[in-house]
Scaffold this motif. Structure first.
Motif, short mmCIF file in Angstrom:
data_model
loop_
_atom_site.label_atom_id
_atom_site.label_comp_id
_atom_site.label_asym_id
_atom_site.label_seq_id
_atom_site.Cartn_x
_atom_site.Cartn_y
_atom_site.Cartn_z
N MET A 1 43.74 53.05 124.30
CA MET A 1 44.16 52.21 125.39
C MET A 1 45.47 52.72 126.00
SD MET A 1 44.44 48.05 125.38
CE MET A 1 42.70 47.73 125.28
N PHE A 2 46.53 52.95 125.14
CA PHE A 2 47.81 53.45 125.62
C PHE A 2 48.22 54.67 124.81
CE2 PHE A 2 47.94 48.89 126.49
CZ PHE A 2 48.29 48.87 127.83
N LEU A 3 48.58 55.74 125.48
CA LEU A 3 49.15 56.90 124.82
C LEU A 3 50.66 56.77 124.93
CD1 LEU A 3 48.89 59.64 123.45
CD2 LEU A 3 48.81 60.68 125.72
N VAL A 4 51.34 56.77 123.78
CA VAL A 4 52.77 56.47 123.76
C VAL A 4 53.58 57.72 123.47
CG1 VAL A 4 54.56 55.06 122.70
CG2 VAL A 4 52.24 54.15 122.91
N ASP A 5 54.47 58.04 124.39
CA ASP A 5 55.48 59.07 124.17
C ASP A 5 56.73 58.56 124.89
OD1 ASP A 5 56.85 61.28 123.43
OD2 ASP A 5 55.78 62.67 124.74
N GLY A 6 57.35 57.58 124.30
CA GLY A 6 58.48 56.87 124.90
C GLY A 6 58.58 55.50 124.27
N VAL A 7 58.95 54.51 125.06
CA VAL A 7 59.15 53.16 124.53
C VAL A 7 58.19 52.20 125.23
CG1 VAL A 7 60.79 51.27 124.27
CG2 VAL A 7 61.57 53.63 124.06
N ILE A 8 57.50 51.39 124.44
CA ILE A 8 56.68 50.31 125.00
C ILE A 8 57.23 49.00 124.49
CG2 ILE A 8 54.45 49.15 124.87
CD1 ILE A 8 53.07 51.68 125.25
N HIS A 9 57.52 48.09 125.42
CA HIS A 9 57.90 46.72 125.11
C HIS A 9 56.77 45.82 125.61
CE1 HIS A 9 62.22 46.93 124.03
NE2 HIS A 9 62.18 48.05 124.72
N ALA A 10 56.14 45.11 124.71
CA ALA A 10 55.15 44.10 125.08
C ALA A 10 55.65 42.82 124.44
CB ALA A 10 53.76 44.46 124.60
N GLN A 11 56.26 41.98 125.23
CA GLN A 11 56.88 40.78 124.68
C GLN A 11 56.42 39.56 125.47
OE1 GLN A 11 61.12 40.99 124.28
NE2 GLN A 11 61.19 39.12 123.07
N GLY A 12 55.49 38.83 124.84
CA GLY A 12 55.06 37.57 125.43
C GLY A 12 55.98 36.46 124.95
N VAL A 13 55.56 35.23 125.19
CA VAL A 13 56.28 34.06 124.68
C VAL A 13 55.30 33.24 123.87
CG1 VAL A 13 58.00 34.01 126.53
CG2 VAL A 13 55.86 32.79 126.83
N VAL A 14 55.80 32.27 123.14
CA VAL A 14 54.97 31.52 122.21
C VAL A 14 53.74 30.92 122.89
CG1 VAL A 14 54.92 29.51 120.68
CG2 VAL A 14 56.90 31.03 120.68
N ASN A 15 53.90 30.32 124.03
CA ASN A 15 52.78 29.65 124.71
C ASN A 15 52.02 30.57 125.66
OD1 ASN A 15 53.38 27.25 123.41
ND2 ASN A 15 54.82 26.63 125.01
N GLU A 16 52.51 31.77 125.89
CA GLU A 16 51.84 32.72 126.78
C GLU A 16 51.91 34.11 126.17
OE1 GLU A 16 53.04 32.51 130.88
OE2 GLU A 16 53.28 30.35 130.78
N LYS A 17 51.07 34.33 125.17
CA LYS A 17 51.06 35.62 124.49
C LYS A 17 50.35 36.66 125.36
CE LYS A 17 51.47 33.82 119.89
NZ LYS A 17 51.12 33.97 118.50
N ILE A 18 50.76 37.90 125.20
CA ILE A 18 50.09 39.00 125.88
C ILE A 18 48.82 39.31 125.09
CG2 ILE A 18 50.24 41.42 126.55
CD1 ILE A 18 53.30 40.98 126.74
#
Length: 160
Positions: free
Chosen positions: A1-18
């Motif tokens: 899905m994602f090729l990572v060569d760096g920084v990934i931030h995936a930050q949802g919230v309690v009631n709205e998760k990613i």
């Protein structure tokens, strides 16, 4: 899905998760880099995938917190991390678990913290540490018994 060569931030919230939907075959993250990749995953849902990551090689840091992993069919392996990694406060349902290696050996100050996770219907082991892990903390997780609800679990833990 994602090729990572760096920084990934995936930050949802309690009631709205990613929500990451793998459709049964996806590796959510493929990490292969020069050692500068970082994954910060908080308040996410990963479901119906092959692995959370296929090879986390040369990871600067991994943080997986307050997330849910559901129906992940194969083992996710973490190699070569440089800083402390945190896998904590997550819910794992019908997952294959993690294998952790540190090929930097005794020269590494990195520690993996795996704690306060809830595991239900795991396919195999939850965490397997390779024999070359020198800086490991206590692994703490709780299995939800087949007939239990989360409320039953809380009551059982309070009585123990």
């Amino acid at each position: 899905m994602f090729l990572v060569d760096g920084v990934i931030h995936a930050q949802g919230v309690v009631n709205e998760k990613i929500i990451f939907e793998g459709n049964g075959t996806s590796n959510f993250f493929n990490v292969w880099s020069s050692g500068n990749s970082s994954l910060y995953l908080e308040n996410c849902v990963f479901k119906d995938g092959d692995r959370l990551w296929s090879i986390a090689n040369g990871v600067e840091q991994l943080i997986l917190r307050h997330s849910e992993l559901i129906n992940i069919t194969n083992i996710s392996t973490l190699y070569h991390w440089k800083k402390a990694c945190f896998i904590e406060y997550n819910i794992f349902i019908d997952t294959a678990g993690f294998t952790i290696y540190n090929w930097f050996g005794e020269d590494s100050d990195a520690t993996v913290y795996i704690r306060h996770n809830l595991v239900k219907s795991n396919r195999d082991f939850f965490v397997r540490c390779a024999p070359n892990i020198h800086n490991q903390e206590t692994v703490s997780y709780t299995h939800l018994r087949a007939h239990e609800t989360v409320l039953d679990l809380v009551c059982r833990l309070l009585l123990e």
